[in-house]
Design a protein around this motif. Structure first.
Motif, PDB file in Angstrom:
ATOM      1  N   SER A  25      91.396  -0.364  76.279  1.00  0.00           N
ATOM      2  CA  SER A  25      90.671   0.878  76.113  1.00  0.00           C
ATOM      3  C   SER A  25      91.694   1.978  76.045  1.00  0.00           C
ATOM      4  O   SER A  25      92.728   1.822  75.418  1.00  0.00           O
ATOM      5  CB  SER A  25      89.708   1.060  77.284  1.00  0.00           C
ATOM      6  OG  SER A  25      90.430   1.113  78.491  1.00  0.00           O
ATOM      7  N   ALA A  26      91.431   3.084  76.725  1.00  0.00           N
ATOM      8  CA  ALA A  26      92.410   4.149  76.754  1.00  0.00           C
ATOM      9  C   ALA A  26      93.649   3.718  77.505  1.00  0.00           C
ATOM     10  O   ALA A  26      94.685   4.348  77.418  1.00  0.00           O
ATOM     11  CB  ALA A  26      91.798   5.378  77.429  1.00  0.00           C
ATOM     12  N   ARG A  27      93.572   2.625  78.219  1.00  0.00           N
ATOM     13  CA  ARG A  27      94.704   2.162  78.994  1.00  0.00           C
ATOM     14  C   ARG A  27      95.611   1.221  78.213  1.00  0.00           C
ATOM     15  O   ARG A  27      96.521   0.619  78.765  1.00  0.00           O
ATOM     16  CB  ARG A  27      94.215   1.416  80.233  1.00  0.00           C
ATOM     17  CG  ARG A  27      93.192   2.179  81.023  1.00  0.00           C
ATOM     18  CD  ARG A  27      92.810   1.363  82.219  1.00  0.00           C
ATOM     19  NE  ARG A  27      91.692   1.973  82.907  1.00  0.00           N
ATOM     20  CZ  ARG A  27      91.197   1.536  84.047  1.00  0.00           C
ATOM     21  NH1 ARG A  27      91.724   0.510  84.625  1.00  0.00           N
ATOM     22  NH2 ARG A  27      90.166   2.144  84.595  1.00  0.00           N
ATOM     23  N   TRP A  78      93.851   7.800  80.190  1.00  0.00           N
ATOM     24  CA  TRP A  78      92.582   8.426  79.803  1.00  0.00           C
ATOM     25  C   TRP A  78      92.881   9.441  78.706  1.00  0.00           C
ATOM     26  O   TRP A  78      93.087  10.620  78.973  1.00  0.00           O
ATOM     27  CB  TRP A  78      91.942   9.094  81.013  1.00  0.00           C
ATOM     28  CG  TRP A  78      91.993   8.227  82.239  1.00  0.00           C
ATOM     29  CD1 TRP A  78      92.661   8.472  83.392  1.00  0.00           C
ATOM     30  CD2 TRP A  78      91.371   6.947  82.407  1.00  0.00           C
ATOM     31  NE1 TRP A  78      92.488   7.435  84.282  1.00  0.00           N
ATOM     32  CE2 TRP A  78      91.708   6.487  83.701  1.00  0.00           C
ATOM     33  CE3 TRP A  78      90.565   6.144  81.592  1.00  0.00           C
ATOM     34  CZ2 TRP A  78      91.262   5.262  84.195  1.00  0.00           C
ATOM     35  CZ3 TRP A  78      90.141   4.928  82.087  1.00  0.00           C
ATOM     36  CH2 TRP A  78      90.478   4.499  83.367  1.00  0.00           C
ATOM     37  N   ASP A  79      92.920   8.972  77.461  1.00  0.00           N
ATOM     38  CA  ASP A  79      93.370   9.811  76.356  1.00  0.00           C
ATOM     39  C   ASP A  79      92.433  10.974  76.069  1.00  0.00           C
ATOM     40  O   ASP A  79      92.779  11.885  75.336  1.00  0.00           O
ATOM     41  CB  ASP A  79      93.602   8.990  75.079  1.00  0.00           C
ATOM     42  CG  ASP A  79      92.378   8.207  74.634  1.00  0.00           C
ATOM     43  OD1 ASP A  79      91.329   8.316  75.313  1.00  0.00           O
ATOM     44  OD2 ASP A  79      92.469   7.493  73.628  1.00  0.00           O
ATOM     45  N   ARG A  80      91.248  10.962  76.690  1.00  0.00           N
ATOM     46  CA  ARG A  80      90.333  12.082  76.530  1.00  0.00           C
ATOM     47  C   ARG A  80      90.417  13.051  77.700  1.00  0.00           C
ATOM     48  O   ARG A  80      89.591  13.922  77.875  1.00  0.00           O
ATOM     49  CB  ARG A  80      88.891  11.563  76.404  1.00  0.00           C
ATOM     50  CG  ARG A  80      88.647  10.796  75.112  1.00  0.00           C
ATOM     51  CD  ARG A  80      87.299  10.124  75.126  1.00  0.00           C
ATOM     52  NE  ARG A  80      87.265   9.044  76.104  1.00  0.00           N
ATOM     53  CZ  ARG A  80      86.222   8.235  76.287  1.00  0.00           C
ATOM     54  NH1 ARG A  80      85.143   8.398  75.556  1.00  0.00           N
ATOM     55  NH2 ARG A  80      86.258   7.274  77.173  1.00  0.00           N
ATOM     56  N   GLY A  81      91.460  12.885  78.523  1.00  0.00           N
ATOM     57  CA  GLY A  81      91.582  13.707  79.713  1.00  0.00           C
ATOM     58  C   GLY A  81      90.991  12.990  80.912  1.00  0.00           C
ATOM     59  O   GLY A  81      90.588  11.834  80.838  1.00  0.00           O
ATOM     60  N   SER A  82      90.933  13.662  82.039  1.00  0.00           N
ATOM     61  CA  SER A  82      90.427  13.061  83.260  1.00  0.00           C
ATOM     62  C   SER A  82      88.985  12.588  83.074  1.00  0.00           C
ATOM     63  O   SER A  82      88.209  13.187  82.337  1.00  0.00           O
ATOM     64  CB  SER A  82      90.485  14.070  84.406  1.00  0.00           C
ATOM     65  OG  SER A  82      91.807  14.482  84.648  1.00  0.00           O
ATOM     66  N   LEU A 137      71.456  -8.279  76.394  1.00  0.00           N
ATOM     67  CA  LEU A 137      72.862  -8.557  76.131  1.00  0.00           C
ATOM     68  C   LEU A 137      73.654  -7.258  76.059  1.00  0.00           C
ATOM     69  O   LEU A 137      73.298  -6.332  75.329  1.00  0.00           O
ATOM     70  CB  LEU A 137      73.003  -9.323  74.815  1.00  0.00           C
ATOM     71  CG  LEU A 137      74.418  -9.707  74.384  1.00  0.00           C
ATOM     72  CD1 LEU A 137      75.097 -10.581  75.431  1.00  0.00           C
ATOM     73  CD2 LEU A 137      74.384 -10.415  73.030  1.00  0.00           C
ATOM     74  N   LEU A 138      74.735  -7.200  76.851  1.00  0.00           N
ATOM     75  CA  LEU A 138      75.637  -6.062  76.839  1.00  0.00           C
ATOM     76  C   LEU A 138      76.985  -6.476  76.278  1.00  0.00           C
ATOM     77  O   LEU A 138      77.424  -7.614  76.444  1.00  0.00           O
ATOM     78  CB  LEU A 138      75.846  -5.514  78.261  1.00  0.00           C
ATOM     79  CG  LEU A 138      74.619  -4.995  79.006  1.00  0.00           C
ATOM     80  CD1 LEU A 138      75.014  -4.580  80.419  1.00  0.00           C
ATOM     81  CD2 LEU A 138      73.974  -3.836  78.262  1.00  0.00           C
ATOM     82  N   SER A 139      77.637  -5.524  75.621  1.00  0.00           N
ATOM     83  CA  SER A 139      78.995  -5.734  75.125  1.00  0.00           C
ATOM     84  C   SER A 139      79.837  -4.553  75.570  1.00  0.00           C
ATOM     85  O   SER A 139      79.466  -3.397  75.351  1.00  0.00           O
ATOM     86  CB  SER A 139      79.002  -5.823  73.596  1.00  0.00           C
ATOM     87  OG  SER A 139      80.332  -5.875  73.114  1.00  0.00           O
ATOM     88  N   LEU A 140      80.966  -4.830  76.231  1.00  0.00           N
ATOM     89  CA  LEU A 140      81.882  -3.770  76.655  1.00  0.00           C
ATOM     90  C   LEU A 140      82.779  -3.470  75.464  1.00  0.00           C
ATOM     91  O   LEU A 140      83.771  -4.135  75.218  1.00  0.00           O
ATOM     92  CB  LEU A 140      82.684  -4.232  77.871  1.00  0.00           C
ATOM     93  CG  LEU A 140      81.826  -4.744  79.031  1.00  0.00           C
ATOM     94  CD1 LEU A 140      82.699  -5.250  80.169  1.00  0.00           C
ATOM     95  CD2 LEU A 140      80.860  -3.681  79.517  1.00  0.00           C
ATOM     96  N   ALA A 141      82.419  -2.433  74.725  1.00  0.00           N
ATOM     97  CA  ALA A 141      82.932  -2.254  73.369  1.00  0.00           C
ATOM     98  C   ALA A 141      84.133  -1.329  73.286  1.00  0.00           C
ATOM     99  O   ALA A 141      84.088  -0.283  72.649  1.00  0.00           O
ATOM    100  CB  ALA A 141      81.806  -1.741  72.475  1.00  0.00           C
ATOM    101  N   LEU A 180      82.853   3.347  76.023  1.00  0.00           N
ATOM    102  CA  LEU A 180      84.014   3.212  76.890  1.00  0.00           C
ATOM    103  C   LEU A 180      83.861   3.929  78.221  1.00  0.00           C
ATOM    104  O   LEU A 180      84.237   3.400  79.267  1.00  0.00           O
ATOM    105  CB  LEU A 180      85.255   3.725  76.150  1.00  0.00           C
ATOM    106  CG  LEU A 180      86.590   3.589  76.885  1.00  0.00           C
ATOM    107  CD1 LEU A 180      86.853   2.139  77.245  1.00  0.00           C
ATOM    108  CD2 LEU A 180      87.716   4.138  76.018  1.00  0.00           C
ATOM    109  N   LEU A 181      83.317   5.130  78.215  1.00  0.00           N
ATOM    110  CA  LEU A 181      83.237   5.901  79.444  1.00  0.00           C
ATOM    111  C   LEU A 181      82.311   5.238  80.460  1.00  0.00           C
ATOM    112  O   LEU A 181      82.655   5.105  81.645  1.00  0.00           O
ATOM    113  CB  LEU A 181      82.774   7.323  79.137  1.00  0.00           C
ATOM    114  CG  LEU A 181      83.026   8.370  80.224  1.00  0.00           C
ATOM    115  CD1 LEU A 181      84.494   8.414  80.598  1.00  0.00           C
ATOM    116  CD2 LEU A 181      82.567   9.738  79.730  1.00  0.00           C
ATOM    117  N   LEU A 182      81.139   4.811  80.012  1.00  0.00           N
ATOM    118  CA  LEU A 182      80.224   4.125  80.918  1.00  0.00           C
ATOM    119  C   LEU A 182      80.802   2.799  81.370  1.00  0.00           C
ATOM    120  O   LEU A 182      80.658   2.404  82.536  1.00  0.00           O
ATOM    121  CB  LEU A 182      78.864   3.922  80.251  1.00  0.00           C
ATOM    122  CG  LEU A 182      77.808   3.190  81.094  1.00  0.00           C
ATOM    123  CD1 LEU A 182      77.589   3.883  82.430  1.00  0.00           C
ATOM    124  CD2 LEU A 182      76.498   3.069  80.321  1.00  0.00           C
ATOM    125  N   SER A 183      81.479   2.105  80.455  1.00  0.00           N
ATOM    126  CA  SER A 183      82.127   0.852  80.817  1.00  0.00           C
ATOM    127  C   SER A 183      83.154   1.070  81.925  1.00  0.00           C
ATOM    128  O   SER A 183      83.222   0.312  82.895  1.00  0.00           O
ATOM    129  CB  SER A 183      82.795   0.233  79.586  1.00  0.00           C
ATOM    130  OG  SER A 183      83.497  -0.942  79.941  1.00  0.00           O
TER     131      SER A 183
END
Length: 350
Positions: free
Chosen positions: A3-5, A112-116, A277-281, A312-315
């Motif tokens: 993700s952002a990491r 966190w490329d979108r900031g904190s 069904l969930l997908s961590l996208a 991503l944020l909710l994930s």
């Protein structure tokens, strides 16, 4: 699940995420994907973490010495720490902030490329001093803050643990440390045990209230399968989201007893038992490719519009960083998402 990491991935390729070594395959998956929203649950019991330590109001006595069991072993801390440095901006920082304790500085990983993250901002992260830590921890930088306690994630601290321990006591969390164990450990190390107990109780109450609102979702089976790169990662019974979903009174169905399993996209039929069904996208390209795959489109949950990619944020909020700080953000959104999927309001695919 990058993700952002993702900038940290190569740096950590030589480390085992959460020190799980049941098999080379598990170790590789844990190392590369855990911090990216696939799982994270600790094995240590809170009772063991707090064994032999005071939890009374005089625990902050400057003369008290305590032994803190953590991911690097047992750390002796003499007197309540007044100057705490946190090595990164993951749950090591969030757990401390959730206890009302502000470090003198923390490591800004740039993950966190979108900031904190919103819950970090609410906790006042903008007012804290930070130092860059996109690579390995630099003990010289940490020493400048004259800390009397250093807290961080094991894979960040371990390479420099010996030098860091010469600066101040070091307490580490595994990436797979459960949120309750993590909060208890940080609270013990910071001599704020009562705040830790309260934070855990507050979060448990929110989980209980959310569970009541969901009312089991009619017993519908929930699975989590996510594409990253060329592989399908299916969450198991031991994964953090699976544990949380069960605590919410839901019928979570793990692929197996493990934390997660890597499969090929062609094995998407393993998700057929899911009613939801969930997908961590975090890998949008891979997620789109999966959604265009005929086998996936024919899964019962997908055809019933009971499928959703989790942004991503909710994930991050309910998988990677779940705890007292993120729970008020994560749980209402997660409940709304699951309720919609149970009502057939998920993503429409061709």
């Amino acid at each position: 699940m990058p993700s952002a990491r993702a900038a940290d991935a190569e740096k950590e390729s030589a480390h085992v995420y959460g020190t799980i070594r049941e098999s080379p395959t598990t170790a590789e998956l844990v190392d590369q994907l855990s911090r990216r929203g696939f799982f994270g649950v600790g094995a240590a019991a809170a009772a063991a973490i707090l064994a032999g330590c005071s939890t009374t109001s005089d625990a902050a006595d400057a003369g008290e010495q305590r032994e803190v069991i953590n991911a690097l072993g047992t750390t002796t801390i003499s007197g309540k720490p007044e100057r705490i440095v946190v090595a990164s901006d993951f749950t090591d920082l969030e757990f401390l902030l959730s206890l009302g304790v502000h470090p003198v500085a923390y490591g800004n990983t740039g993950s966190w490329d979108r900031g904190s993250l919103p819950w970090q901002s609410t906790a006042g992260i903008a007012d804290l001093e930070s130092f860059g830590t996109t690579g390995e921890i630099n003990p010289e930088i940490i020493a400048r803050y004259s800390p009397d306690l250093i807290i961080g994630m094991k894979t960040y601290l371990e390479p420099a643990a010996e030098r860091l321990s010469q600066i101040a006591p070091v307490v580490a969390l595994d990436w797979t440390t459960s949120w309750r164990d993590g909060v208890a450990t940080v609270g013990q190390a910071a001599f704020v045990d009562e705040a830790a107990t309260a934070a855990i109780a507050r979060t448990d109450a929110l989980i209980s209230d959310t569970a009541a609102s969901l009312n089991g979702l009619g017993g519908k089976a929930i699975m989590i399968g996510s594409m990253y790169g060329d592989q399908l990662y299916v969450q198991g019974d031991a994964s953090a989201p699976g544990v949380l979903l069960r605590e919410l009174g839901l019928n979570y169905r793990g692929y197996n007893a493990e934390q997660m399993t890597a499969l090929s996209m062609e094995q998407a039929e393993v998700l057929a038992p899911a009613d939801i069904l969930l997908s961590l996208a975090s890998d949008q390209e891979a997620t789109t490719r999966f959604e265009n795959f005929a086998v996936f489109q024919n899964l019962p949950a997908v055809k019933a519009r009971a499928y959703a990619p989790v942004e991503l944020l909710l994930s991050s909020a309910f998988v990677d960083n779940f705890g007292p700080l993120s729970a008020p953000y994560a749980l209402p959104q997660l409940a709304e998402l699951l309720s919609g999927l149970a009502a057939g309001q998920g993503k429409q695919l061709p």
